[in-house]
Motif scaffolding. Structure first.
Motif, PDB file in Angstrom:
ATOM      1  N   LEU A  40       0.830  -1.205   0.000  1.00  0.00           N
ATOM      2  CA  LEU A  40       0.000   0.000   0.000  1.00  0.00           C
ATOM      3  C   LEU A  40       0.866   1.257   0.000  1.00  0.00           C
ATOM      4  O   LEU A  40       0.566   2.235  -0.693  1.00  0.00           O
ATOM      5  CB  LEU A  40      -0.942  -0.006   1.192  1.00  0.00           C
ATOM      6  CG  LEU A  40      -2.061  -1.055   1.116  1.00  0.00           C
ATOM      7  CD1 LEU A  40      -2.697  -1.262   2.479  1.00  0.00           C
ATOM      8  CD2 LEU A  40      -3.111  -0.653   0.092  1.00  0.00           C
ATOM      9  N   CYS A  41       1.954   1.244   0.744  1.00  0.00           N
ATOM     10  CA  CYS A  41       2.877   2.381   0.758  1.00  0.00           C
ATOM     11  C   CYS A  41       3.523   2.574  -0.610  1.00  0.00           C
ATOM     12  O   CYS A  41       3.651   3.713  -1.094  1.00  0.00           O
ATOM     13  CB  CYS A  41       3.954   2.175   1.826  1.00  0.00           C
ATOM     14  SG  CYS A  41       3.334   2.250   3.519  1.00  0.00           S
ATOM     15  N   LEU A  42       3.914   1.492  -1.262  1.00  0.00           N
ATOM     16  CA  LEU A  42       4.531   1.592  -2.597  1.00  0.00           C
ATOM     17  C   LEU A  42       3.528   2.098  -3.626  1.00  0.00           C
ATOM     18  O   LEU A  42       3.883   2.852  -4.533  1.00  0.00           O
ATOM     19  CB  LEU A  42       5.114   0.242  -3.006  1.00  0.00           C
ATOM     20  CG  LEU A  42       6.340  -0.196  -2.201  1.00  0.00           C
ATOM     21  CD1 LEU A  42       6.681  -1.656  -2.485  1.00  0.00           C
ATOM     22  CD2 LEU A  42       7.543   0.700  -2.501  1.00  0.00           C
ATOM     23  N   MET A  43       2.258   1.718  -3.484  1.00  0.00           N
ATOM     24  CA  MET A  43       1.225   2.237  -4.385  1.00  0.00           C
ATOM     25  C   MET A  43       1.080   3.747  -4.215  1.00  0.00           C
ATOM     26  O   MET A  43       0.900   4.475  -5.193  1.00  0.00           O
ATOM     27  CB  MET A  43      -0.107   1.537  -4.125  1.00  0.00           C
ATOM     28  CG  MET A  43      -0.145   0.109  -4.616  1.00  0.00           C
ATOM     29  SD  MET A  43      -1.788  -0.593  -4.420  1.00  0.00           S
ATOM     30  CE  MET A  43      -1.398  -2.122  -3.614  1.00  0.00           C
ATOM     31  N   LEU A  44       1.176   4.214  -2.977  1.00  0.00           N
ATOM     32  CA  LEU A  44       1.108   5.649  -2.724  1.00  0.00           C
ATOM     33  C   LEU A  44       2.299   6.366  -3.367  1.00  0.00           C
ATOM     34  O   LEU A  44       2.133   7.413  -4.005  1.00  0.00           O
ATOM     35  CB  LEU A  44       1.085   5.914  -1.219  1.00  0.00           C
ATOM     36  CG  LEU A  44       1.226   7.374  -0.795  1.00  0.00           C
ATOM     37  CD1 LEU A  44       0.026   8.199  -1.278  1.00  0.00           C
ATOM     38  CD2 LEU A  44       1.383   7.486   0.704  1.00  0.00           C
ATOM     39  N   ILE A  45       3.494   5.804  -3.232  1.00  0.00           N
ATOM     40  CA  ILE A  45       4.692   6.416  -3.808  1.00  0.00           C
ATOM     41  C   ILE A  45       4.550   6.551  -5.318  1.00  0.00           C
ATOM     42  O   ILE A  45       4.948   7.553  -5.906  1.00  0.00           O
ATOM     43  CB  ILE A  45       5.960   5.588  -3.457  1.00  0.00           C
ATOM     44  CG1 ILE A  45       6.107   5.428  -1.948  1.00  0.00           C
ATOM     45  CG2 ILE A  45       7.203   6.219  -4.070  1.00  0.00           C
ATOM     46  CD1 ILE A  45       6.007   6.678  -1.141  1.00  0.00           C
ATOM     47  N   VAL A  46       3.971   5.548  -5.961  1.00  0.00           N
ATOM     48  CA  VAL A  46       3.745   5.602  -7.412  1.00  0.00           C
ATOM     49  C   VAL A  46       2.913   6.831  -7.776  1.00  0.00           C
ATOM     50  O   VAL A  46       3.232   7.554  -8.720  1.00  0.00           O
ATOM     51  CB  VAL A  46       3.059   4.309  -7.901  1.00  0.00           C
ATOM     52  CG1 VAL A  46       2.472   4.490  -9.288  1.00  0.00           C
ATOM     53  CG2 VAL A  46       4.048   3.154  -7.906  1.00  0.00           C
ATOM     54  N   LEU A  47       1.867   7.090  -7.040  1.00  0.00           N
ATOM     55  CA  LEU A  47       0.997   8.233  -7.338  1.00  0.00           C
ATOM     56  C   LEU A  47       1.707   9.563  -7.051  1.00  0.00           C
ATOM     57  O   LEU A  47       1.591  10.516  -7.828  1.00  0.00           O
ATOM     58  CB  LEU A  47      -0.292   8.148  -6.533  1.00  0.00           C
ATOM     59  CG  LEU A  47      -1.244   7.035  -6.976  1.00  0.00           C
ATOM     60  CD1 LEU A  47      -2.333   6.818  -5.948  1.00  0.00           C
ATOM     61  CD2 LEU A  47      -1.861   7.359  -8.327  1.00  0.00           C
ATOM     62  N   VAL A  48       2.452   9.622  -5.961  1.00  0.00           N
ATOM     63  CA  VAL A  48       3.117  10.860  -5.572  1.00  0.00           C
ATOM     64  C   VAL A  48       4.295  11.180  -6.495  1.00  0.00           C
ATOM     65  O   VAL A  48       4.531  12.333  -6.864  1.00  0.00           O
ATOM     66  CB  VAL A  48       3.613  10.772  -4.106  1.00  0.00           C
ATOM     67  CG1 VAL A  48       4.498  11.943  -3.735  1.00  0.00           C
ATOM     68  CG2 VAL A  48       2.418  10.676  -3.161  1.00  0.00           C
ATOM     69  N   GLU A  49       5.030  10.152  -6.926  1.00  0.00           N
ATOM     70  CA  GLU A  49       6.270  10.347  -7.680  1.00  0.00           C
ATOM     71  C   GLU A  49       6.142  10.074  -9.171  1.00  0.00           C
ATOM     72  O   GLU A  49       7.139  10.083  -9.879  1.00  0.00           O
ATOM     73  CB  GLU A  49       7.359   9.428  -7.102  1.00  0.00           C
ATOM     74  CG  GLU A  49       7.757   9.783  -5.675  1.00  0.00           C
ATOM     75  CD  GLU A  49       8.600  11.041  -5.606  1.00  0.00           C
ATOM     76  OE1 GLU A  49       9.665  11.067  -6.239  1.00  0.00           O
ATOM     77  OE2 GLU A  49       8.180  11.998  -4.938  1.00  0.00           O
ATOM     78  N   ARG A  50       4.954   9.852  -9.662  1.00  0.00           N
ATOM     79  CA  ARG A  50       4.772   9.444 -11.054  1.00  0.00           C
ATOM     80  C   ARG A  50       5.387  10.418 -12.059  1.00  0.00           C
ATOM     81  O   ARG A  50       5.916  10.025 -13.089  1.00  0.00           O
ATOM     82  CB  ARG A  50       3.290   9.284 -11.348  1.00  0.00           C
ATOM     83  CG  ARG A  50       3.023   8.814 -12.765  1.00  0.00           C
ATOM     84  CD  ARG A  50       1.534   8.743 -13.071  1.00  0.00           C
ATOM     85  NE  ARG A  50       1.308   8.314 -14.426  1.00  0.00           N
ATOM     86  CZ  ARG A  50       0.137   8.407 -15.049  1.00  0.00           C
ATOM     87  NH1 ARG A  50      -0.900   8.894 -14.412  1.00  0.00           N
ATOM     88  NH2 ARG A  50       0.010   8.005 -16.289  1.00  0.00           N
ATOM     89  N   SER A  51       5.349  11.703 -11.767  1.00  0.00           N
ATOM     90  CA  SER A  51       5.837  12.707 -12.720  1.00  0.00           C
ATOM     91  C   SER A  51       7.351  12.776 -12.807  1.00  0.00           C
ATOM     92  O   SER A  51       7.901  13.406 -13.702  1.00  0.00           O
ATOM     93  CB  SER A  51       5.291  14.094 -12.350  1.00  0.00           C
ATOM     94  OG  SER A  51       5.767  14.481 -11.079  1.00  0.00           O
ATOM     95  N   ASN A  52       8.069  12.099 -11.888  1.00  0.00           N
ATOM     96  CA  ASN A  52       9.529  12.092 -11.945  1.00  0.00           C
ATOM     97  C   ASN A  52      10.018  10.994 -12.872  1.00  0.00           C
ATOM     98  O   ASN A  52       9.714   9.838 -12.669  1.00  0.00           O
ATOM     99  CB  ASN A  52      10.123  11.871 -10.550  1.00  0.00           C
ATOM    100  CG  ASN A  52       9.865  13.031  -9.629  1.00  0.00           C
ATOM    101  OD1 ASN A  52       9.734  14.163 -10.082  1.00  0.00           O
ATOM    102  ND2 ASN A  52       9.769  12.755  -8.351  1.00  0.00           N
ATOM    103  N   GLY A  53      10.787  11.363 -13.865  1.00  0.00           N
ATOM    104  CA  GLY A  53      11.340  10.366 -14.788  1.00  0.00           C
ATOM    105  C   GLY A  53      10.426  10.097 -15.936  1.00  0.00           C
ATOM    106  O   GLY A  53       9.256  10.339 -15.925  1.00  0.00           O
TER     107      GLY A  53
END
Length: 196
Positions: A183-196
C-alpha cells in the motif's frame, strides 16, 4: 498475502482520474487504485478490481498542501494499517518517505535510489521535442528499507510514455508486513509518477 513477484502497476490513459491496476507476474489482478481528484485533501481508494464494487483501503492526507504531508492508510473495517510521511525538505534532493506502523512508530523508510536521475530528467525534459522522450531515458527507482538498512523492496519506473508502468521487486525473503508495504509503494507511485 503472498504474491508472485515482480508486481506490475499500469496506469490507465484517457481518464480524468489517476487510476492504475496492480497485477502479479502471472497477470492476476491484485488491486485497482484510484486517486480522487478535485477534493480538498488527497484521497486514494484501493479496490479489489476495476469494477470498483469492493473498497479495501483508503489513504487520506492530513493536509491540504504537500508539506510534511502524512497519509493514513485505513482498512475498510476502520483498522489503521499504518502511515506514510513525506520528508519535504530532504525531498528537494532525494525523495524520502517515512513509514509508520499502526501505533505511529517509524520502522521503515523509502528513498529514491539515485537522486541524479531526477535532476537529469528535469534538465532533459526542458529540451524542445526531445524532452518528450525523458520517460524512456530517465527512470527512477525507490528502495524500501527497515531500520537496520536491509533492503526489502524496490519500486522501478519502467520506460514508457506518460509514466504508465512500474514494477515492484521483492529483495528479501524474510517475512515482512507485505500488506502495509504494498500500500505504501502504491502511494509512492501516485506521488512520484511525474519524476522520470
Amino acid at each position: 498475502m503472498s504474491q508472485n513477484y515482480p508486481l506490475h502497476f499500469k496506469f490507465k490513459i484517457g481518464t480524468i482520474s489517476n487510476d492504475f491496476e496492480a497485477t502479479d507476474d502471472l497477470g492476476h489482478s491484485l488491486f485497482y487504485v484510484r486517486e480522487k481528484i478535485f477534493t480538498w485533501r488527497d484521497t486514494i481508494k484501493v479496490y479489489r478490481d476495476s469494477s470498483k464494487s469492493e473498497l479495501l483501503y483508503e489513504l487520506v492526507s492530513n493536509k491540504l498542501i504537500d508539506f510534511q504531508q502524512t497519509f493514513t492508510i485505513t482498512h475498510y473495517t476502520g483498522r489503521v494499517v499504518g502511515k506514510v510521511r513525506r520528508k519535504t525538505l530532504r525531498s528537494l534532493w532525494r525523495s524520502t518517505f517515512h513509514l509508520m506502523d499502526a501505533i505511529d512508530r517509524h520502522d521503515h523508510t523509502i528513498t529514491e535510489k539515485n537522486p541524479w536521475t531526477k535532476m537529469w530528467d528535469g534538465l532533459f525534459g526542458e529540451i524542445p521535442i526531445l524532452g518528450a522522450l525523458s520517460g524512456y531515458i530517465f527512470n527512477p527507482s525507490y528502495i524500501l528499507r527497515n531500520q537496520q538498512g536491509v533492503e526489502l523492496y524496490e519500486l522501478r519506473k519502467e520506460p514508457s510514455f506518460f509514466g504508465r508502468k512500474f514494477t515492484v521487486h521483492k529483495l528479501a525473503a524474510t517475512p515482512v508486513d507485505e500488506e502495509r508495504f504494498l500500500l505504501c509503494l502504491m502511494l509512492i507511485v501516485l506521488v512520484e509518477r511525474s519524476n522520470g
